[in-house]
Design an enzyme around this catalytic site. Sequence first.
Site, PDB file in Angstrom:
ATOM      1  N   ASP A  51       1.046  -1.425  -0.258  1.00  0.00           N
ATOM      2  CA  ASP A  51      -0.109   0.411   0.053  1.00  0.00           C
ATOM      3  C   ASP A  51       0.772   1.246   0.182  1.00  0.00           C
ATOM      4  O   ASP A  51       1.831   1.659   0.526  1.00  0.00           O
ATOM      5  CB  ASP A  51      -0.741  -0.244   1.319  1.00  0.00           C
ATOM      6  CG  ASP A  51      -1.923  -0.991   1.161  1.00  0.00           C
ATOM      7  OD1 ASP A  51      -2.432  -1.669   0.011  1.00  0.00           O
ATOM      8  OD2 ASP A  51      -1.898  -1.575   2.256  1.00  0.00           O
ATOM      9  N   TYR A 109       7.275 -10.201   6.598  1.00  0.00           N
ATOM     10  CA  TYR A 109       7.354  -8.275   7.459  1.00  0.00           C
ATOM     11  C   TYR A 109       7.383  -8.184   8.550  1.00  0.00           C
ATOM     12  O   TYR A 109       7.702  -8.737   9.342  1.00  0.00           O
ATOM     13  CB  TYR A 109       5.492  -7.965   6.671  1.00  0.00           C
ATOM     14  CG  TYR A 109       5.092  -7.578   5.622  1.00  0.00           C
ATOM     15  CD1 TYR A 109       4.713  -6.671   5.118  1.00  0.00           C
ATOM     16  CD2 TYR A 109       4.512  -8.985   4.327  1.00  0.00           C
ATOM     17  CE1 TYR A 109       4.125  -6.500   3.564  1.00  0.00           C
ATOM     18  CE2 TYR A 109       3.881  -8.995   3.703  1.00  0.00           C
ATOM     19  CZ  TYR A 109       3.724  -7.424   2.882  1.00  0.00           C
ATOM     20  OH  TYR A 109       2.875  -7.487   1.426  1.00  0.00           O
TER      21      TYR A 109
END
Length: 261
Positions: A51, A109
Amino acid sequence: MRLALGIEYDGAGFCGWQSQPNRLAVQDALESALSQLAGHQVRVSAAGRTDTGVHALSQVVHFDTEAVRSQTAWVRGVNTKLPRGVRVLWAKEVDPRFHARFDAYQRSYQYWLINQPVAPAVMAGKAGWFHQPLDLQAMQEAMAYLLGQHDFSAFRAAECQAKSPVKTMHHASVSAFGSSMIFDFCASAFLHHQVRNMVGALVYIGKGKYPPVFIAELLEKRDRRCSPPTFSPDGLYLTGVGYDGCWGLPGTERKLQIGIA
């Protein structure tokens, strides 16, 4: 010929990974640079879509071309045409059947959170921030509930397009280095906003609003409305994509180096 690339980027100056009409996405910058070097229009497929504001230390993409260049020439040539916040780390010719997204079996992540009274200036946009003291042990206990296969609907964005909310979390941990905290996650795949939503819930546990078992309760409820707000994208980094060794790719995991001498 199909090529795979390892990519690093600072997401702060882009509208996310995926190509946008305004041409301000990371994908747009990379495709423009590759097209100039290849001498034809290039389209890339990525392991994952990040994003706006989210960074990557190890994104993986593939594309097809008839242009003949050495792997070193691809790396150096493309980097001369990329904006400052994007770099190609490596290039590798791969089997034509390889797909950066569909052949990935896991993704990793990390979230970098600075926990101090005043928001950081130098690291603005590179790390998340929370002003109240956080209980590291409570958050560590809470993260144990995330391990294994679960329905992660409680951490799923409303606009998530994933076919199923059921994912397998292989690793979840948090460590502290001075005022920095690093949240580390590895899973088969992640839902839209999942990591930022999990960090948001963990911060609420860390500040004492909920006990560690709150994570288990959220997983059982499977309702995003019961979970705390989504945390900032600033400190989120895609750090690794897992592939079978048969594809012969270079190392596809690069961790944050916070607190390492």
